[in-house]
Design a protein around this motif. Structure first.
Motif, PDB file in Angstrom:
ATOM      1  N   GLU A 125      48.087  76.494 -26.079  1.00 27.41           N
ATOM      2  CA  GLU A 125      48.408  75.079 -26.121  1.00 27.41           C
ATOM      3  C   GLU A 125      47.918  74.591 -24.555  1.00 27.41           C
ATOM      4  OE1 GLU A 125      52.345  74.061 -27.039  1.00 27.41           O
ATOM      5  OE2 GLU A 125      52.159  74.396 -28.978  1.00 27.41           O
ATOM      6  N   ILE A 126      47.433  73.257 -24.669  1.00 24.35           N
ATOM      7  CA  ILE A 126      47.422  72.760 -23.302  1.00 24.35           C
ATOM      8  C   ILE A 126      48.114  71.398 -23.041  1.00 24.35           C
ATOM      9  CG2 ILE A 126      45.466  71.067 -21.934  1.00 24.35           C
ATOM     10  CD1 ILE A 126      43.221  73.142 -23.252  1.00 24.35           C
ATOM     11  N   HIS A 127      49.043  71.335 -22.108  1.00 25.77           N
ATOM     12  CA  HIS A 127      50.159  70.137 -21.926  1.00 25.77           C
ATOM     13  C   HIS A 127      49.368  69.419 -20.755  1.00 25.77           C
ATOM     14  CE1 HIS A 127      53.567  72.916 -23.957  1.00 25.77           C
ATOM     15  NE2 HIS A 127      52.446  72.631 -24.650  1.00 25.77           N
ATOM     16  N   ILE A 128      49.636  68.019 -20.817  1.00 21.73           N
ATOM     17  CA  ILE A 128      49.104  67.006 -20.029  1.00 21.73           C
ATOM     18  C   ILE A 128      50.247  66.234 -19.638  1.00 21.73           C
ATOM     19  CG2 ILE A 128      47.583  65.158 -19.326  1.00 21.73           C
ATOM     20  CD1 ILE A 128      45.457  66.387 -21.485  1.00 21.73           C
ATOM     21  N   VAL A 129      50.796  66.330 -18.348  1.00 16.91           N
ATOM     22  CA  VAL A 129      52.122  65.595 -18.118  1.00 16.91           C
ATOM     23  C   VAL A 129      51.978  64.382 -16.894  1.00 16.91           C
ATOM     24  CG1 VAL A 129      54.483  65.858 -17.504  1.00 16.91           C
ATOM     25  CG2 VAL A 129      53.486  67.821 -18.866  1.00 16.91           C
ATOM     26  N   ASP A 130      52.463  63.378 -17.250  1.00 16.46           N
ATOM     27  CA  ASP A 130      52.579  62.382 -16.170  1.00 16.46           C
ATOM     28  C   ASP A 130      51.065  61.517 -15.810  1.00 16.46           C
ATOM     29  OD1 ASP A 130      54.062  60.646 -14.310  1.00 16.46           O
ATOM     30  OD2 ASP A 130      53.366  61.896 -12.789  1.00 16.46           O
ATOM     31  N   VAL A 131      50.128  62.040 -16.849  1.00 13.33           N
ATOM     32  CA  VAL A 131      48.873  61.305 -16.546  1.00 13.33           C
ATOM     33  C   VAL A 131      48.260  61.330 -18.082  1.00 13.33           C
ATOM     34  CG1 VAL A 131      48.278  61.986 -14.303  1.00 13.33           C
ATOM     35  CG2 VAL A 131      47.842  63.447 -16.053  1.00 13.33           C
ATOM     36  N   ASN A 132      47.257  60.753 -18.373  1.00 12.47           N
ATOM     37  CA  ASN A 132      46.824  60.651 -19.522  1.00 12.47           C
ATOM     38  C   ASN A 132      45.289  60.768 -19.648  1.00 12.47           C
ATOM     39  OD1 ASN A 132      47.166  60.246 -22.680  1.00 12.47           O
ATOM     40  ND2 ASN A 132      48.893  59.032 -22.007  1.00 12.47           N
ATOM     41  N   VAL A 133      44.790  60.984 -20.840  1.00 14.72           N
ATOM     42  CA  VAL A 133      43.356  60.940 -21.144  1.00 14.72           C
ATOM     43  C   VAL A 133      42.869  59.598 -21.263  1.00 14.72           C
ATOM     44  CG1 VAL A 133      43.279  63.231 -22.195  1.00 14.72           C
ATOM     45  CG2 VAL A 133      43.699  61.287 -23.626  1.00 14.72           C
ATOM     46  N   THR A 134      41.754  59.235 -21.328  1.00 16.12           N
ATOM     47  CA  THR A 134      41.091  57.914 -21.553  1.00 16.12           C
ATOM     48  C   THR A 134      41.226  57.811 -23.257  1.00 16.12           C
ATOM     49  OG1 THR A 134      38.911  58.767 -21.700  1.00 16.12           O
ATOM     50  CG2 THR A 134      39.788  57.922 -19.592  1.00 16.12           C
ATOM     51  N   HIS A 135      40.835  56.612 -23.309  1.00 14.61           N
ATOM     52  CA  HIS A 135      40.960  56.154 -25.050  1.00 14.61           C
ATOM     53  C   HIS A 135      39.649  57.041 -25.653  1.00 14.61           C
ATOM     54  CE1 HIS A 135      40.315  53.615 -28.662  1.00 14.61           C
ATOM     55  NE2 HIS A 135      41.527  53.887 -28.762  1.00 14.61           N
ATOM     56  N   GLU A 136      38.453  57.064 -24.692  1.00 12.21           N
ATOM     57  CA  GLU A 136      37.264  57.731 -25.417  1.00 12.21           C
ATOM     58  C   GLU A 136      37.623  59.168 -25.388  1.00 12.21           C
ATOM     59  OE1 GLU A 136      36.113  53.959 -23.679  1.00 12.21           O
ATOM     60  OE2 GLU A 136      37.340  55.695 -22.670  1.00 12.21           O
ATOM     61  N   MET A 137      38.240  59.804 -24.351  1.00  7.83           N
ATOM     62  CA  MET A 137      38.726  61.212 -24.706  1.00  7.83           C
ATOM     63  C   MET A 137      39.620  61.711 -25.903  1.00  7.83           C
ATOM     64  SD  MET A 137      38.269  64.252 -23.888  1.00  7.83           S
ATOM     65  CE  MET A 137      37.725  64.709 -22.480  1.00  7.83           C
ATOM     66  N   ALA A 138      40.770  60.390 -26.066  1.00 12.66           N
ATOM     67  CA  ALA A 138      41.703  60.695 -27.059  1.00 12.66           C
ATOM     68  C   ALA A 138      40.845  60.674 -28.486  1.00 12.66           C
ATOM     69  CB  ALA A 138      42.723  59.434 -26.952  1.00 12.66           C
ATOM     70  N   LEU A 139      39.825  59.668 -28.516  1.00 15.86           N
ATOM     71  CA  LEU A 139      39.094  59.593 -29.728  1.00 15.86           C
ATOM     72  C   LEU A 139      38.326  61.066 -30.003  1.00 15.86           C
ATOM     73  CD1 LEU A 139      37.521  56.056 -29.464  1.00 15.86           C
ATOM     74  CD2 LEU A 139      39.309  56.743 -31.298  1.00 15.86           C
ATOM     75  N   LYS A 140      37.702  61.340 -29.042  1.00 12.36           N
ATOM     76  CA  LYS A 140      37.165  62.843 -29.147  1.00 12.36           C
ATOM     77  C   LYS A 140      37.893  64.019 -29.761  1.00 12.36           C
ATOM     78  CE  LYS A 140      34.297  66.118 -26.467  1.00 12.36           C
ATOM     79  NZ  LYS A 140      33.651  66.444 -25.070  1.00 12.36           N
ATOM     80  N   ILE A 141      39.129  64.020 -29.072  1.00 14.87           N
ATOM     81  CA  ILE A 141      40.254  64.990 -29.365  1.00 14.87           C
ATOM     82  C   ILE A 141      40.499  64.555 -30.887  1.00 14.87           C
ATOM     83  CG2 ILE A 141      42.464  65.926 -29.012  1.00 14.87           C
ATOM     84  CD1 ILE A 141      42.003  64.854 -26.084  1.00 14.87           C
ATOM     85  N   ASP A 142      40.927  63.585 -31.239  1.00 11.34           N
ATOM     86  CA  ASP A 142      41.264  63.233 -32.570  1.00 11.34           C
ATOM     87  C   ASP A 142      40.429  63.564 -33.590  1.00 11.34           C
ATOM     88  OD1 ASP A 142      43.646  62.100 -33.903  1.00 11.34           O
ATOM     89  OD2 ASP A 142      42.397  60.407 -34.438  1.00 11.34           O
TER      90      ASP A 142
END
Length: 203
Positions: A57-74
Motif C-alpha cells: 500500500e501507499i499511504h499519503i498523510v497530511d497532504v493530498n493529491v491534485t484533482h487531476e491525479m485523483a482522477l488518474k488513480i480513480d
C-alpha cells in the motif's frame, strides 16, 4: 505489527507530517517514507508507479493529491486499491468523492489533524499494544492540538512544546526520538532534558 510493505508520503514542514512516520514504524514491519511539500505530492507518487508492485500500500498523510491525479488513480483499479489518503484540510474536502481519499476536518466538534486521522485508521486495522499506549495517544493529541490550534484538551503551552522539539531536533531526529520514546514509555511526558532544551530555545 502488520506484515505489509508500506510507502508513506507525508508533509515535510511540521510535527503533523513527521509524527505519522513514528506511527507507521510501530505498525508495519516494512516501511519506506518520504516527507515532501504539498506541491511535490503528485510527482513523488508518480515516481513510485514504476515500482508499484514492490509495495502492498501507499499511504499519503497530511497532504493530498491534485484533482487531476485523483482522477488518474480513480480510473485505475490497481492504483485505487493500493493508495490511501488521510488528510484534514477543509479546503480538500471536495476530494472525499474518491473512495481512496479520506479528508476529515473534525469529529464531534473536535478538530483533527493528519496525525490523528492516520492514528484512528491504524487503531482500527491493527491490534497493536504499543499503538494503544498513553504515550502514543498523548503524542498524537499534542500534535493535533498544536497543528489545529485546538487547545480545549491540551494547553497551548504544553502543545507548543512539541513544536519547539521539532525545531530543535529536526525532522529525522524528531522521528527517531519519539519512536524510541513510545517504545520505552507507557505514558506521555516531557523529560527534564527536553524541558531544558525547550527553555533554552525560547530564550
Amino acid at each position: 505489527m502488520l506484515d505489509k510493505k508500506i510507502f508513506l508520503i507525508s508533509h515535510i514542514a511540521d510535527p503533523d507530517g513527521a509524527t505519522p512516520v513514528v506511527l507507521a514504524k510501530i505498525t508495519f514491519k516494512n516501511l519506506e517514507y518520504e516527507l515532501v511539500e504539498l506541491k511535490d505530492v503528485d510527482s513523488t507518487l508518480e515516481k513510485l508507479f514504476d515500482k508499484f508492485d514492490e509495495y502492498d500500500e501507499i499511504h499519503i498523510v497530511d497532504v493530498n493529491v491534485t484533482h487531476e491525479m485523483a482522477l488518474k488513480i480513480d480510473a485505475d483499479d490497481k492504483l485505487k486499491n493500493k493508495i490511501k489518503v488521510f488528510d484534514h484540510h477543509f479546503s480538500q474536502m471536495y476530494l472525499n468523492e474518491f473512495s481512496f481519499i479520506s479528508v476529515i476536518d473534525e469529529i464531534d466538534g473536535r478538530k483533527e489533524s493528519g496525525t490523528s486521522n492516520y492514528y484512528n485508521y491504524l487503531i482500527e486495522i491493527c491490534d497493536n499494544e504499543i499503538l494503544r499506549r498513553n504515550s502514543v495517544s498523548g503524542l498524537v493529541n499534542h500534535v493535533r492540538a498544536i497543528d489545529t490550534y485546538d487547545f480545549k484538551e491540551i494547553s497551548k503551552d504544553d502543545a507548543s512544546k512539541i513544536g519547539f522539539l521539532f525545531d530543535i531536533f529536526g525532522r529525522e531526529e524528531y522521528i527517531n526520538h519519539y519512536l524510541d520514546f513510545v517504545l520505552n514509555n507507557n505514558d506521555f511526558f516531557f523529560s527534564e532534558t527536553e524541558l531544558l532544551l525547550i527553555n533554552l530555545e525560547k530564550k
